[in-house]
Design an enzyme around this catalytic site. Structure first.
Site, PDB file in Angstrom:
ATOM      1  N   GLU A 133       0.822  -1.220   0.000  1.00 49.66           N
ATOM      2  CA  GLU A 133       0.000   0.000   0.000  1.00 49.66           C
ATOM      3  C   GLU A 133       0.859   1.274   0.000  1.00 49.66           C
ATOM      4  O   GLU A 133       0.496   2.263  -0.635  1.00 49.66           O
ATOM      5  CB  GLU A 133      -0.969  -0.003   1.178  1.00 49.66           C
ATOM      6  CG  GLU A 133      -1.918  -1.196   1.247  1.00 49.66           C
ATOM      7  CD  GLU A 133      -2.784  -1.447   0.012  1.00 49.66           C
ATOM      8  OE1 GLU A 133      -2.777  -0.652  -0.938  1.00 49.66           O
ATOM      9  OE2 GLU A 133      -3.476  -2.487  -0.006  1.00 49.66           O
ATOM     10  N   ILE A 134       1.992   1.257   0.694  1.00 48.22           N
ATOM     11  CA  ILE A 134       2.877   2.433   0.660  1.00 48.22           C
ATOM     12  C   ILE A 134       3.462   2.599  -0.739  1.00 48.22           C
ATOM     13  O   ILE A 134       3.584   3.727  -1.237  1.00 48.22           O
ATOM     14  CB  ILE A 134       3.953   2.345   1.769  1.00 48.22           C
ATOM     15  CG1 ILE A 134       3.273   2.527   3.144  1.00 48.22           C
ATOM     16  CG2 ILE A 134       5.040   3.408   1.560  1.00 48.22           C
ATOM     17  CD1 ILE A 134       4.162   2.244   4.348  1.00 48.22           C
TER      18      ILE A 134
END
Length: 165
Positions: A133-134
């Site tokens: 997700e980052i």
């Protein structure tokens, strides 16, 4: 809560860097609630604001056996040299998955919904999800972590699925 439309691959917004959240208010809380509802409907275990076309650094995760969690402005502080492979996919590219190699453990920093700084150590699936997700917040769509050959094969499978729908 509202189910938001999900941006689908190859939308160029999936390759854009999300902006830092600076306002921690009711609007941010509504966005995170909407993201949670959207992720559950997809279905998925993680979603970012860019997945719904909002270029802000917001992540919602809900892993099996874990309550939902919100991470605002997350960043990786450290990652282990030890790696693991895990099958990944995306709510923006439904129907296809592939194995990605990532660090087995990470330490992240983030802000909570009130803007307070937090840190979290994670391993296994949670560590994988944080990195996935980052990456998305940094404009790195997950398939860029695949070899060119595997990425091309996956895109062809995805395009075939889209034609069949």
């Amino acid at each position: 809560m509202t189910i938001l439309p999900i941006v689908k691959y190859p939308d160029p917004r999936l390759n854009q860097i999300a902006e830092t959240v600076t306002v921690f208010d009711a609007g941010l809380r509504k966005l995170t609630n909407d993201l949670l509802e959207t992720m559950r409907a997809a279905p998925g275990i993680g979603i970012t604001a860019p997945h719904v076309g909002i270029l802000q650094r917001v992540v919602v995760l809900e892993l099996p056996g874990m309550a939902s969690r919100v991470y605002v402005n997350p960043r990786i502080l450290s990652a282990s040299n030890e790696t693991m492979r895990h099958e990944e996919g995306s709510v923006s590219m439904p129907g296809v998955v592939d194995e990605v190699e990532r660090s087995a453990k990470v330490t992240i920093a983030y802000q909570d919904l009130d803007g307070h700084e937090q840190t979290e150590e994670a391993e296994g699936l949670l560590a994988i999800c944080h990195q996935h997700e980052i990456d998305q917040l940094d404009g790195i769509f997950w398939i860029r972590r695949l070899s060119r050959l595997r990425r091309e094969r996956l895109i062809k499978r995805y395009e075939k699925l889209q034609r069949q729908r």
